[in-house]
Scaffold this motif. Structure first.
Motif, PDB file in Angstrom:
ATOM      1  N   SER A 219     -62.264  73.185  57.290  1.00 24.33           N
ATOM      2  CA  SER A 219     -63.508  72.956  58.035  1.00 24.33           C
ATOM      3  C   SER A 219     -63.717  71.479  58.357  1.00 24.33           C
ATOM      4  O   SER A 219     -64.059  71.121  59.493  1.00 24.33           O
ATOM      5  CB  SER A 219     -64.694  73.478  57.221  1.00 24.33           C
ATOM      6  OG  SER A 219     -64.702  72.915  55.914  1.00 24.33           O
ATOM      7  N   SER A 221     -61.801  69.055  58.954  1.00 25.00           N
ATOM      8  CA  SER A 221     -60.979  68.519  60.041  1.00 25.00           C
ATOM      9  C   SER A 221     -61.620  68.740  61.408  1.00 25.00           C
ATOM     10  O   SER A 221     -61.256  68.063  62.382  1.00 25.00           O
ATOM     11  CB  SER A 221     -59.587  69.180  60.015  1.00 25.00           C
ATOM     12  OG  SER A 221     -58.956  68.969  58.768  1.00 25.00           O
ATOM     13  N   TYR A 222     -62.566  69.686  61.502  1.00 23.31           N
ATOM     14  CA  TYR A 222     -63.176  70.013  62.797  1.00 23.31           C
ATOM     15  C   TYR A 222     -64.684  69.752  62.805  1.00 23.31           C
ATOM     16  O   TYR A 222     -65.403  70.286  63.656  1.00 23.31           O
ATOM     17  CB  TYR A 222     -62.862  71.472  63.159  1.00 23.31           C
ATOM     18  CG  TYR A 222     -61.387  71.674  63.418  1.00 23.31           C
ATOM     19  CD1 TYR A 222     -60.844  71.443  64.676  1.00 23.31           C
ATOM     20  CD2 TYR A 222     -60.533  72.023  62.387  1.00 23.31           C
ATOM     21  CE1 TYR A 222     -59.479  71.586  64.897  1.00 23.31           C
ATOM     22  CE2 TYR A 222     -59.167  72.162  62.587  1.00 23.31           C
ATOM     23  CZ  TYR A 222     -58.648  71.944  63.853  1.00 23.31           C
ATOM     24  OH  TYR A 222     -57.302  72.075  64.064  1.00 23.31           O
ATOM     25  N   THR A 224     -66.116  66.869  63.513  1.00 25.98           N
ATOM     26  CA  THR A 224     -66.471  66.016  64.650  1.00 25.98           C
ATOM     27  C   THR A 224     -66.738  66.829  65.916  1.00 25.98           C
ATOM     28  O   THR A 224     -67.794  66.672  66.541  1.00 25.98           O
ATOM     29  CB  THR A 224     -65.390  64.958  64.903  1.00 25.98           C
ATOM     30  OG1 THR A 224     -65.293  64.104  63.747  1.00 25.98           O
ATOM     31  CG2 THR A 224     -65.740  64.098  66.111  1.00 25.98           C
ATOM     32  N   PRO A 225     -65.805  67.722  66.329  1.00 24.31           N
ATOM     33  CA  PRO A 225     -66.132  68.534  67.514  1.00 24.31           C
ATOM     34  C   PRO A 225     -67.321  69.458  67.290  1.00 24.31           C
ATOM     35  O   PRO A 225     -68.096  69.726  68.223  1.00 24.31           O
ATOM     36  CB  PRO A 225     -64.852  69.333  67.778  1.00 24.31           C
ATOM     37  CG  PRO A 225     -64.078  69.264  66.510  1.00 24.31           C
ATOM     38  CD  PRO A 225     -64.426  67.963  65.878  1.00 24.31           C
ATOM     39  N   THR A 340     -55.756  72.585  57.159  1.00 23.06           N
ATOM     40  CA  THR A 340     -55.796  72.031  58.517  1.00 23.06           C
ATOM     41  C   THR A 340     -54.917  72.820  59.471  1.00 23.06           C
ATOM     42  O   THR A 340     -55.307  73.105  60.612  1.00 23.06           O
ATOM     43  CB  THR A 340     -55.356  70.552  58.493  1.00 23.06           C
ATOM     44  OG1 THR A 340     -56.169  69.837  57.547  1.00 23.06           O
ATOM     45  CG2 THR A 340     -55.505  69.914  59.853  1.00 23.06           C
ATOM     46  N   SER A 343     -56.349  76.330  60.292  1.00 28.08           N
ATOM     47  CA  SER A 343     -57.462  76.205  61.237  1.00 28.08           C
ATOM     48  C   SER A 343     -56.959  75.953  62.650  1.00 28.08           C
ATOM     49  O   SER A 343     -57.497  76.497  63.619  1.00 28.08           O
ATOM     50  CB  SER A 343     -58.394  75.061  60.809  1.00 28.08           C
ATOM     51  OG  SER A 343     -59.302  75.493  59.836  1.00 28.08           O
ATOM     52  N   ALA A 344     -55.920  75.122  62.770  1.00 27.03           N
ATOM     53  CA  ALA A 344     -55.349  74.849  64.088  1.00 27.03           C
ATOM     54  C   ALA A 344     -54.810  76.141  64.714  1.00 27.03           C
ATOM     55  O   ALA A 344     -54.975  76.387  65.922  1.00 27.03           O
ATOM     56  CB  ALA A 344     -54.238  73.815  63.971  1.00 27.03           C
ATOM     57  N   ILE A 347     -57.836  78.566  65.615  1.00 25.92           N
ATOM     58  CA  ILE A 347     -58.555  78.082  66.799  1.00 25.92           C
ATOM     59  C   ILE A 347     -57.756  78.374  68.070  1.00 25.92           C
ATOM     60  O   ILE A 347     -58.305  78.773  69.100  1.00 25.92           O
ATOM     61  CB  ILE A 347     -58.861  76.582  66.667  1.00 25.92           C
ATOM     62  CG1 ILE A 347     -60.040  76.371  65.719  1.00 25.92           C
ATOM     63  CG2 ILE A 347     -59.174  75.957  68.023  1.00 25.92           C
ATOM     64  CD1 ILE A 347     -60.414  74.925  65.502  1.00 25.92           C
ATOM     65  N   GLU A 352     -61.059  77.845  71.650  1.00 24.19           N
ATOM     66  CA  GLU A 352     -61.284  76.449  71.264  1.00 24.19           C
ATOM     67  C   GLU A 352     -62.731  76.238  70.833  1.00 24.19           C
ATOM     68  O   GLU A 352     -63.502  75.530  71.481  1.00 24.19           O
ATOM     69  CB  GLU A 352     -60.933  75.536  72.454  1.00 24.19           C
ATOM     70  CG  GLU A 352     -59.468  75.569  72.864  1.00 24.19           C
ATOM     71  CD  GLU A 352     -58.552  75.029  71.783  1.00 24.19           C
ATOM     72  OE1 GLU A 352     -58.949  74.064  71.098  1.00 24.19           O
ATOM     73  OE2 GLU A 352     -57.452  75.576  71.599  1.00 24.19           O
ATOM     74  N   PRO A 354     -64.992  75.197  67.417  1.00 25.29           N
ATOM     75  CA  PRO A 354     -64.938  74.729  66.032  1.00 25.29           C
ATOM     76  C   PRO A 354     -65.523  75.721  65.033  1.00 25.29           C
ATOM     77  O   PRO A 354     -65.232  75.643  63.842  1.00 25.29           O
ATOM     78  CB  PRO A 354     -65.740  73.419  66.057  1.00 25.29           C
ATOM     79  CG  PRO A 354     -66.426  73.357  67.375  1.00 25.29           C
ATOM     80  CD  PRO A 354     -65.705  74.257  68.294  1.00 25.29           C
ATOM     81  N   ALA A 357     -62.933  77.364  62.940  1.00 24.55           N
ATOM     82  CA  ALA A 357     -62.463  76.605  61.778  1.00 24.55           C
ATOM     83  C   ALA A 357     -63.404  76.785  60.592  1.00 24.55           C
ATOM     84  O   ALA A 357     -62.968  76.815  59.433  1.00 24.55           O
ATOM     85  CB  ALA A 357     -62.339  75.127  62.128  1.00 24.55           C
TER      86      ALA A 357
END
Length: 401
Positions: A219, A221-222, A224-225, A340, A343-344, A347, A352, A354, A357
């Motif tokens: 979580s 890692s995402y 910011t978005p 990470t 989650s990538a 997504i 796309e 967040p 994630a």
């Protein structure tokens, strides 16, 4: 004792800052070497690979060395390699040195945790002592990326390596003065440390660590978005929120350290529950600014802050020898990478968004709670822990999970 523990915390701090420094200056490095941002991102993965594989190998090499000498050797070598990064203007050179510094980082992490455990006045205080040492993770996470970004913007990305190299040299001097000399592990204790790695119970507890850290980073890692695109916060506001996240992580780490020795399982159950609830709310209502702000701070309190409880449970069945501690570090590093990466993937599969994630992190938290629930709750033997006490500390006591 606290002053010595803070010296060890600085070691973890430098390691974490070095791990994050590349992420803070990817565009500058990519432009300078004429490579893609993805290739620069690979340098982060290579560092983690060095921690996961090279760290335990170095711990095995140092298994008969006095702890202070081993740690000082690692810190000195780390300092030298950091300042060597900018000396050869080639991508392959930076990649090679990042692998080597990752190996040293993994060993330094494990050695610091082991040293901190041996500085504890008695076994029931191991978790509390380790929580102070692991505070370096929280502080390093907060300042590592923005500091490297600031330095690279002012004086070039190479300067970041010179600054951290100088910091490691200074840490070497501080550690030489501050850390007490402790006796090396005996032949029997070193052999026991290796044998402990054959324990299925130990690896089941490693698995809880991997899933718990994976939940936090799947979580984080995402964030910011999520904060900027979903909740609509400005970039500067997001930076402040992430700083608040780091502050909550530091405070949460200290709180967990107070309860980890006697209530490790309860701490982990409560932490997994908080992670699931907060990440679920972020996934469902992350577009609401107040919810996004509040739940990000809750994840800060309940995410990687569970480390002291995780370390305590590992120590109960595997002791706090260099090898067991360093392999645990490698497992935690793999948790960061796995969370990470998953989650990538999710997504990319489900859009796309967040929020995906956040659901991924929540799923990791559920898995961690289920694995924890299946583990036998019984009093662990402290034979390996007693072997790791400071010279003269012959007390034998039981630690409850």
């Amino acid at each position: 004792m606290k002053r010595q523990l803070y010296s060890l915390m600085l070691t973890i701090l430098v390691v974490v800052m070095s791990e994050l420094q590349i992420a803070g200056m990817m565009p500058a490095i990519a432009d300078d070497f004429g490579v893609s941002t993805g290739q620069v991102g690979l340098l982060v993965s290579l560092y983690a690979l060095g921690m996961a594989i090279g760290g335990p190998l170095l711990a095995f090499v140092f298994r008969h060395s006095p702890p202070k000498r081993a740690l000082l050797t690692v810190v000195a070598a780390y300092a030298v390699l950091e300042v060597m990064v900018p000396l050869v203007h080639a991508y392959w050179w930076v990649a090679l040195v990042r692998i080597l510094t990752g190996c040293l980082a993994g060993a330094g992490f494990g050695l610091s945790v082991t040293f901190g455990a041996r500085l504890a006045p008695r076994p029931e205080k191991i978790g509390e002592a380790i929580s102070v040492v692991l505070g370096g993770i929280m502080v390093g996470t907060v300042i590592g990326l923005p500091l490297s970004h600031f330095i690279a913007g002012r004086w070039g990305w190479q300067s970041s390596f010179y600054v951290l190299g100088a910091a490691a040299f200074l840490l070497f001097v501080i550690s030489t003065v501050a850390l007490p000399p402790l006796a090396a592990a005996t032949q029997d204790d070193a052999a026991q440390d290796v044998r402990n790695l054959r324990s299925p119970r130990l690896w089941s507890r490693y698995l809880v660590s991997l899933l718990t850290v994976g939940a936090a980073y799947a979580s984080f890692s995402y964030f910011t978005p999520l904060l900027e695109q979903s909740a609509g916060f400005a970039t500067d506001t997001t930076t402040l929120i992430l700083l608040g996240y780091g502050l909550c992580s530091y405070v949460g780490n200290l709180i967990v350290g107070k309860f980890a020795d006697q209530h490790a399982v309860k701490v982990l159950r409560f932490g997994h529950m908080l992670l699931f609830v907060s990440l679920g709310l972020l996934a469902l209502r992350g577009h609401v600014p107040a919810v996004a702000l509040g739940m990000v701070l809750v994840v800060g309190l309940a995410g990687v802050t569970m480390n002291p409880a995780l370390v305590t449970r590992v120590a109960e069945v595997g002791g706090v020898g260099n090898l067991v501690s360093t392999v645990h570090t490698a497992v935690i590093t793999m948790g960061v990478t796995l969370g990470t990466a998953i989650s990538a993937i999710t997504i990319s599969l489900f859009g796309e968004d967040p929020a995906v994630a956040m659901w991924t992190g929540a799923a990791f938290a559920v898995l961690a709670a289920l694995v924890l629930a299946t583990q036998t709750r019984r009093t662990a033997s402290t034979r390996p822990i007693v072997a790791s006490l400071p010279a003269g500390g012959e007390q034998s006591t039981e630690m409850k999970s």
